[in-house]
Write an enzyme that holds these catalytic residues in place. Structure first.
Site, PDB file in Angstrom:
ATOM      1  N   HIS A 119      44.597 -58.833 -10.716  1.00  0.00           N
ATOM      2  CA  HIS A 119      45.587 -57.807 -11.073  1.00  0.00           C
ATOM      3  C   HIS A 119      45.572 -57.531 -12.582  1.00  0.00           C
ATOM      4  O   HIS A 119      45.494 -56.376 -13.017  1.00  0.00           O
ATOM      5  CB  HIS A 119      46.981 -58.281 -10.637  1.00  0.00           C
ATOM      6  N   GLU A 120      45.656 -58.584 -13.375  1.00  0.00           N
ATOM      7  CA  GLU A 120      45.751 -58.387 -14.831  1.00  0.00           C
ATOM      8  C   GLU A 120      44.473 -57.750 -15.390  1.00  0.00           C
ATOM      9  O   GLU A 120      44.535 -56.947 -16.327  1.00  0.00           O
ATOM     10  CB  GLU A 120      46.037 -59.708 -15.537  1.00  0.00           C
ATOM     11  N   HIS A 123      44.528 -54.113 -15.436  1.00  0.00           N
ATOM     12  CA  HIS A 123      45.134 -53.542 -16.650  1.00  0.00           C
ATOM     13  C   HIS A 123      44.137 -53.567 -17.806  1.00  0.00           C
ATOM     14  O   HIS A 123      44.023 -52.600 -18.559  1.00  0.00           O
ATOM     15  CB  HIS A 123      46.370 -54.346 -17.060  1.00  0.00           C
ATOM     16  N   HIS A 129      50.060 -49.856 -12.902  1.00  0.00           N
ATOM     17  CA  HIS A 129      50.568 -50.323 -11.616  1.00  0.00           C
ATOM     18  C   HIS A 129      50.455 -49.221 -10.558  1.00  0.00           C
ATOM     19  O   HIS A 129      50.634 -48.041 -10.854  1.00  0.00           O
ATOM     20  CB  HIS A 129      52.023 -50.763 -11.744  1.00  0.00           C
TER      21      HIS A 129
END
Lengths: 422, 87
Positions: A119-120, A123, A129
């Site tokens: 997930h990170e 970014h 998101h």
């Protein structure tokens, strides 16, 4: 998917793990981090290479509490990690994981490092998101995603990364790093812990308030909030006392008064009959010491502050106050005096500050009083609410009527009215 | 059930932190309107896959307590735009 608006201007990126969690081995951590990056490169025209040198594009670190990037961590649970989008500036590509989490891999307990890392890194590569049902870029932690070598990005995320960097070329690169040879076994049984019950800054009474280096610190139990000189609250969540002020006893449940000394800018913490002196955020050797060092013969103090007009330290206890000369190292003669010499002030204050605006503020319960520059009489109109004016809390909303009245006198009105309003 | 004052307060903190409500402006005394709060709750519910009622109900509060990423969900915070305009 949603994009941040910035992308890496190159397809070959380097990565490095700068610090490691305590609950996973360094080797496992590096494998999982490398594999999490590979999930993105497998679907796009990106290539990642681990480097031991400094200056990597993507830098992973496990940090705790406030770490000077505007996104403080909050202990177990709550926020787990964050990463900075590509772009210019030293933060681009920095990926931070909360070191206070119990990081695990592919087990039900704890927080799955691989899932959070995937997930990170989304970014770090420029994705924001997503609200898509199965996206790894949903902001909420969704548990383990299984064995890392078998994991494939959901379609929404594949579309997102390909929109930024294009599809993978015909010749795929190296395989994902091999799986860790051993599964992590949590050392202390189930690691699920609910979020710590922070005090509610909007309804609490503060144990101590202090002006330290121009910022106002509000202390409650083992936590504190910071208000900058611009009156901006640094974080809505409190920081843990022990994560910032190093050297206080771990079983200390509250502090009674805190102030910054006028003569050497050291910071004094008072709890019960003892005090500690800090140089910056580190306690000096030889503490705690008893309050009798100041010539105080009380069992404690309610508040302490340095009045900027004479650089003297004032101690308050119940309805009396003392004046201490730090330069001479002794209490001024003629004290204690009655605290009602400060006109308009209640007894048993929680604490006092002399702030950068030149005024003196007394705090008690949910309210505070302001004494204008050098005056010993409270400003008219006070006390005011600490919650509203310092803690960014909303005023309580008025109750809504349960039924819309059709008109005065036409029908009985069924409203919730304030008590005593008739 | 109606949210308690504590839930309302922490809910507003949460909505502000993750970009659904504008950050407080220390230079104005403007307060959040109930309509603004309701819209923010609706957006958050839609984003989280909940029914967009605009009510800070138990499911919404539970979602706000779930572990998550620190970054905001709505990046274009009005506070940022406001400061841009001021300059």
């Amino acid at each position: 998917y949603a994009v941040s608006g910035s992308v890496w201007q190159k397809s070959h990126l380097t990565w490095r793990v700068d610090s490691f969690p305590v609950s996973l081995s360094q080797e496992t951590t590096r494998q999982l981090i490398g594999s999490a990056l590979y999930t993105w490169s497998r679907e796009s025209n990106l290539h990642f290479e681990e480097t031991r040198a400094g200056g990597a594009d993507i830098r992973v670190s496990f940090v705790q509490g406030s770490h000077d990037d505007g996104y403080p961590f909050d202990g177990p649970g709550g926020t787990l990690g964050h990463a900075f989008f590509p772009g210019v500036g030293s933060s681009a590509g920095a990926t931070h994981m909360d070191a206070d989490e119990s990081w695990t891999y592919n087990v039900a307990e704890g927080t799955d490092l691989f899932a959070v890392a995937v997930h990170e890194f989304g970014h770090s590569l420029g994705l924001s998101h997503s609200s898509a049902e199965n996206s790894i870029m949903k902001p909420y932690y969704q548990g383990t995603v299984g064995e890392h070598r078998r994991y494939r990005l959901p379609p929404d995320d594949v579309q997102g990364i390909q929109a930024l960097y294009g599809k993978r070329s015909a010749h795929p690169g190296a395989d994902a790093p091999p799986a860790p040879t051993q599964r992590y076994i949590p050392p202390r049984g189930p690691t699920y812990r609910p979020r710590l019950p922070f005090p509610d800054r909007c309804s609490t009474h503060f144990d101590a308030v202090a002006n330290i280096r121009g910022e106002v610190f509000f202390f409650k139990s083992r936590y504190f909030w910071r208000v900058q000189a611009t009156r901006q609250l640094v974080s809505l969540n409190p920081a843990h006392l022990g994560n910032f002020w190093l050297g206080l006893p771990p079983d200390l449940t509250r502090v009674d008064a805190v102030y910054e000394r006028a003569n050497d800018s050291k910071i004094v913490f008072i709890a019960g009959g003892n005090y500690w002196v800090f140089k910056d955020t580190l306690v000096e050797p030889g503490y705690p010491r008893p309050l009798t060092d100041f010539g105080l013969n009380t069992d404690g103090v309610d508040g302490a502050f340095v009045w900027k007009h004479n650089k003297k330290t004032y101690f308050f206890r119940h309805n009396r106050y003392w004046r201490f000369d730090e330069r001479q190292g002794r209490m001024d003669p003629g004290y204690p005096r009655d605290s009602n010499l400060w006109l308009g002030l209640p007894s048993d204050v929680d604490d006092v500050i002399s702030w950068t605006d030149g005024h003196t503020y007394f705090f008690k319960g949910p309210q505070y009083w302001k004494f204008q520059d050098g005056q010993v009489e409270a400003d008219p109109g006070y006390p005011h609410s600490i919650a509203l004016n310092w803690m960014y809390c909303a005023a309580a909303a008025p109750p809504e009527p349960t039924q819309e009245p059709e008109g005065r006198g036409q029908r009985d009105c069924n409203c919730q009215c304030p008590a005593g309003s008739g | 059930s109606r949210p308690s004052a504590r839930d309302l307060s922490s809910g507003m903190d949460w909505l502000t932190r993750y970009g659904y409500l504008p950050p407080p402006d220390p230079y104005s005394a403007q307060q959040q309107t109930l309509d603004g709060l309701r819209d923010a709750v609706k957006t958050m519910q839609r984003f989280a896959g909940l029914r967009p009622t605009g009510i800070l109900d138990d499911d919404t509060i539970a979602m706000m307590h779930k572990p998550r990423c620190s970054l905001p969900d709505i990046i274009l915070a009005s506070g940022y735009q406001r400061h841009r305009r001021k300059r």
